[in-house]
Motif scaffolding. Structure first.
Motif, PDB file in Angstrom:
ATOM      1  N   ASP A   1      10.889  10.829  -9.307  1.00 28.78           N
ATOM      2  CA  ASP A   1      11.047  12.287  -9.238  1.00 28.78           C
ATOM      3  C   ASP A   1      11.387  12.606  -7.773  1.00 28.78           C
ATOM      4  O   ASP A   1      11.394  11.737  -6.915  1.00 28.78           O
ATOM      5  CB  ASP A   1       9.733  12.959  -9.658  1.00 28.78           C
ATOM      6  CG  ASP A   1       8.528  12.361  -8.927  1.00 28.78           C
ATOM      7  OD1 ASP A   1       8.411  11.127  -8.911  1.00 28.78           O
ATOM      8  OD2 ASP A   1       7.723  13.128  -8.373  1.00 28.78           O
TER       9      ASP A   1
ATOM     10  N   LYS B   1      -1.658   4.624 -15.225  1.00 24.11           N
ATOM     11  CA  LYS B   1      -0.622   5.156 -16.125  1.00 24.11           C
ATOM     12  C   LYS B   1      -0.295   4.125 -17.214  1.00 24.11           C
ATOM     13  O   LYS B   1      -0.143   4.464 -18.386  1.00 24.11           O
ATOM     14  CB  LYS B   1       0.664   5.458 -15.342  1.00 24.11           C
ATOM     15  CG  LYS B   1       0.631   6.728 -14.516  1.00 24.11           C
ATOM     16  CD  LYS B   1       1.960   6.845 -13.759  1.00 24.11           C
ATOM     17  CE  LYS B   1       2.124   8.163 -13.053  1.00 24.11           C
ATOM     18  NZ  LYS B   1       3.417   8.259 -12.333  1.00 24.11           N
TER      19      LYS B   1
ATOM     20  N   GLN C   1       0.835  -1.190   0.000  1.00 25.39           N
ATOM     21  CA  GLN C   1       0.000   0.000   0.000  1.00 25.39           C
ATOM     22  C   GLN C   1       0.879   1.252   0.000  1.00 25.39           C
ATOM     23  O   GLN C   1       1.864   1.312   0.712  1.00 25.39           O
ATOM     24  CB  GLN C   1      -0.884  -0.022   1.248  1.00 25.39           C
ATOM     25  CG  GLN C   1      -1.972   1.027   1.225  1.00 25.39           C
ATOM     26  CD  GLN C   1      -3.012   0.751   2.299  1.00 25.39           C
ATOM     27  OE1 GLN C   1      -3.449  -0.386   2.481  1.00 25.39           O
ATOM     28  NE2 GLN C   1      -3.404   1.765   3.010  1.00 25.39           N
ATOM     29  N   GLY C   2       0.508   2.201  -0.850  1.00 28.12           N
ATOM     30  CA  GLY C   2       1.271   3.444  -0.896  1.00 28.12           C
ATOM     31  C   GLY C   2       2.425   3.409  -1.874  1.00 28.12           C
ATOM     32  O   GLY C   2       3.095   4.409  -2.105  1.00 28.12           O
ATOM     33  N   SER C   3       2.656   2.234  -2.482  1.00 24.39           N
ATOM     34  CA  SER C   3       3.773   2.131  -3.431  1.00 24.39           C
ATOM     35  C   SER C   3       3.478   2.907  -4.720  1.00 24.39           C
ATOM     36  O   SER C   3       4.390   3.228  -5.478  1.00 24.39           O
ATOM     37  CB  SER C   3       4.038   0.661  -3.768  1.00 24.39           C
ATOM     38  OG  SER C   3       2.898   0.079  -4.359  1.00 24.39           O
TER      39      SER C   3
ATOM     40  N   GLN D   1     -10.907   5.472  -6.061  1.00 22.28           N
ATOM     41  CA  GLN D   1      -9.685   6.054  -6.642  1.00 22.28           C
ATOM     42  C   GLN D   1      -9.465   5.532  -8.065  1.00 22.28           C
ATOM     43  O   GLN D   1      -9.209   6.301  -8.988  1.00 22.28           O
ATOM     44  CB  GLN D   1      -8.479   5.705  -5.763  1.00 22.28           C
ATOM     45  CG  GLN D   1      -7.208   6.420  -6.181  1.00 22.28           C
ATOM     46  CD  GLN D   1      -5.986   5.882  -5.457  1.00 22.28           C
ATOM     47  OE1 GLN D   1      -6.101   5.159  -4.468  1.00 22.28           O
ATOM     48  NE2 GLN D   1      -4.815   6.214  -5.954  1.00 22.28           N
TER      49      GLN D   1
ATOM     50  N   THR E   1       8.360   3.506  -8.823  1.00 18.19           N
ATOM     51  CA  THR E   1       7.630   4.774  -8.817  1.00 18.19           C
ATOM     52  C   THR E   1       8.392   5.853  -8.046  1.00 18.19           C
ATOM     53  O   THR E   1       9.372   5.557  -7.354  1.00 18.19           O
ATOM     54  CB  THR E   1       6.258   4.609  -8.133  1.00 18.19           C
ATOM     55  OG1 THR E   1       6.478   4.258  -6.765  1.00 18.19           O
ATOM     56  CG2 THR E   1       5.412   3.544  -8.804  1.00 18.19           C
ATOM     57  N   LYS E   2       7.905   7.067  -8.191  1.00 19.14           N
ATOM     58  CA  LYS E   2       8.409   8.239  -7.440  1.00 19.14           C
ATOM     59  C   LYS E   2       9.899   8.474  -7.687  1.00 19.14           C
ATOM     60  O   LYS E   2      10.655   8.769  -6.749  1.00 19.14           O
ATOM     61  CB  LYS E   2       8.089   8.088  -5.939  1.00 19.14           C
ATOM     62  CG  LYS E   2       6.604   7.749  -5.717  1.00 19.14           C
ATOM     63  CD  LYS E   2       6.224   7.659  -4.271  1.00 19.14           C
ATOM     64  CE  LYS E   2       4.852   6.996  -4.145  1.00 19.14           C
ATOM     65  NZ  LYS E   2       4.382   6.859  -2.772  1.00 19.14           N
TER      66      LYS E   2
ATOM     67  N   THR F   1      -2.053   1.763  -7.653  1.00 15.51           N
ATOM     68  CA  THR F   1      -3.277   2.163  -8.366  1.00 15.51           C
ATOM     69  C   THR F   1      -2.969   3.228  -9.420  1.00 15.51           C
ATOM     70  O   THR F   1      -3.429   3.140 -10.556  1.00 15.51           O
ATOM     71  CB  THR F   1      -4.326   2.671  -7.349  1.00 15.51           C
ATOM     72  OG1 THR F   1      -4.575   1.609  -6.426  1.00 15.51           O
ATOM     73  CG2 THR F   1      -5.628   3.044  -8.024  1.00 15.51           C
ATOM     74  N   THR F   2      -2.176   4.200  -9.034  1.00 10.56           N
ATOM     75  CA  THR F   2      -1.771   5.252  -9.977  1.00 10.56           C
ATOM     76  C   THR F   2      -1.050   4.621 -11.178  1.00 10.56           C
ATOM     77  O   THR F   2      -1.310   4.959 -12.332  1.00 10.56           O
ATOM     78  CB  THR F   2      -0.815   6.254  -9.278  1.00 10.56           C
ATOM     79  OG1 THR F   2      -1.416   6.670  -8.058  1.00 10.56           O
ATOM     80  CG2 THR F   2      -0.518   7.446 -10.154  1.00 10.56           C
TER      81      THR F   2
ATOM     82  N   GLU G   1       2.972  12.484 -10.236  1.00  8.52           N
ATOM     83  CA  GLU G   1       1.625  12.024  -9.917  1.00  8.52           C
ATOM     84  C   GLU G   1       0.706  12.002 -11.129  1.00  8.52           C
ATOM     85  O   GLU G   1      -0.344  11.367 -11.116  1.00  8.52           O
ATOM     86  CB  GLU G   1       1.021  12.910  -8.824  1.00  8.52           C
ATOM     87  CG  GLU G   1       1.790  12.835  -7.521  1.00  8.52           C
ATOM     88  CD  GLU G   1       1.001  13.380  -6.341  1.00  8.52           C
ATOM     89  OE1 GLU G   1      -0.192  13.073  -6.231  1.00  8.52           O
ATOM     90  OE2 GLU G   1       1.596  14.122  -5.548  1.00  8.52           O
TER      91      GLU G   1
ATOM     92  N   GLY H   1       7.942   5.617 -12.738  1.00 10.31           N
ATOM     93  CA  GLY H   1       6.983   6.698 -12.493  1.00 10.31           C
ATOM     94  C   GLY H   1       7.751   7.930 -12.079  1.00 10.31           C
ATOM     95  O   GLY H   1       8.628   7.877 -11.223  1.00 10.31           O
ATOM     96  N   THR H   2       7.431   9.054 -12.726  1.00 10.03           N
ATOM     97  CA  THR H   2       8.200  10.269 -12.444  1.00 10.03           C
ATOM     98  C   THR H   2       7.312  11.424 -11.979  1.00 10.03           C
ATOM     99  O   THR H   2       7.687  12.582 -12.106  1.00 10.03           O
ATOM    100  CB  THR H   2       8.989  10.705 -13.704  1.00 10.03           C
ATOM    101  OG1 THR H   2       8.044  10.813 -14.794  1.00 10.03           O
ATOM    102  CG2 THR H   2      10.056   9.706 -14.072  1.00 10.03           C
TER     103      THR H   2
END
Ligand code: GDP
Length: 296
Positions: free
Chosen positions: A251, A120, A110-112, A147, A248-249, A115-116, A277, A274-275
């Motif tokens: 950025d 994408k 969770q939070g990784s 979401q 992800t993240k 879903t986003t 949101e 992932g770079t």
């Protein structure tokens, strides 16, 4: 240490070595120690760094090399190759084909950014003319379906989920069935996460995977989890057949090291990063340009 800093530290170590009049074992060791420190600070697993150092020393036999320029080039090339090797598990992941139905299951804590990332990934393919669809098999987190629904609506991607049903396996199977009937060529199954690696989560992943028979399982990892990356990736790999990784993240304060660990633990390549949101802040991952950038 963020990626740019890692690149900076490595180039500095190489530069210092290049500045030395004679490159002997001491200079080489100093350079490798510098690079080792930089990689460890970037959360690359200790064992991976140690192996890399041993390999470079094996490749670079100082006695055999001609003096001067050549040595530096060879050492630089050896470091480049070793970093590439760490990111390349040697076999490509399953690649879905446009027009042929593929089921892709996403797993991660969770939070990784799971879903986003599902959206994408769907959006990336939709822009290329695919017919993707999203299935929300996360019945654990309240709000997960909303979401996914919101993301899917924004990008006009068909979705399936339920507010009432509590069995993730049932939803996953129903969603996959429905979208197969609708001739979608990329059926993406978003699964639940937990805050921690728990037995129940891995058992649920195993069941969803067994019931939906995905062509590809993608492990989604937050790049800022640091040294925890190896164990986390390995834990997922032990319950489902992870075939690819998305980090992800990348950025902001992203650390690069976790990606290397995830590859080592799952023996699967990183396929995207992932770079940000937003839906289009998503890049195809390519080893050589990534390592070139890393080395500055
Ligand atoms: P899940 O619990 O794994 O499904 O995670 P979510 O998809 O809900 O993402 C958790 C948070 O991370 C959200 O606020 C996302 O907007 C954010 N997020 C996801 N991917 C990225 C990324 O590549 N970069 C940044 N900066 N944020 C991201």
């Amino acid at each position: 240490m963020v990626l740019a800093q890692l690149g900076g530290s490595i180039s500095r170590a190489l530069q210092q070595m290049s500045n030395a009049t004679i490159i002997d074992e001491k200079v080489l060791n100093e350079c490798l120690n510098e690079i080792t420190r930089a990689l460890l600070q970037s959360d690359v697993q200790f064992k991976l760094v140690r192996d890399m150092q041993t390999n470079i020393k094996k490749i670079v036999n100082l006695d055999d090399l001609a003096a001067g320029h050549n040595k530096r080039k060879i050492i630089q090339q050896a470091i480049f190759n070793e970093l590439c090797k760490m990111l390349d598990p040697g076999k490509p992941s399953f690649t879905p084909k446009k027009g042929k139905t593929s089921v892709v299951m996403f797993v991660g804590l969770q939070g990784s950014g799971k879903t986003t990332t599902c959206t994408k990934y769907a959006y990336y393919h939709q822009k290329k003319g695919w017919k993707p669809a999203l299935v929300c098999a996360d019945t654990f987190r309240a709000g997960a379906f909303d979401q996914l629904k919101q993301n899917a609506t924004k990008t006009k991607i068909p979705f399936y989920g339920s507010y009432m049903e509590s069995d993730p396996v049932k939803i996953a199977v129903e969603g996959v069935e429905r979208f197969k009937k609708e001739n979608c060529d990329l059926i993406i199954v978003d699964t639940s996460g937990r805050h921690k690696q728990e037995v129940a989560l891995f058992e649920e992943m195993r069941q969803v995977s067994e019931a939906t028979k995905p062509d590809l399982v993608i492990f989604v990892m937050d790049s800022s989890i640091g040294q925890a990356a190896f164990d986390q990736a390995q834990a997922f790999k032990q319950s489902v057949a992870v075939g690819a990784v998305i980090v992800t993240k990348m950025d902001g304060h992203a650390k690069g090291g976790g990606a290397l660990s995830a590859v080592a633990a799952t023996k699967s390549p990183v396929i995207f990063i992932g770079t940000g949101e937003h839906m289009d802040e998503f890049e195809v991952f390519d080893v050589k340009p990534f390592v070139s950038r890393l080395l500055g």
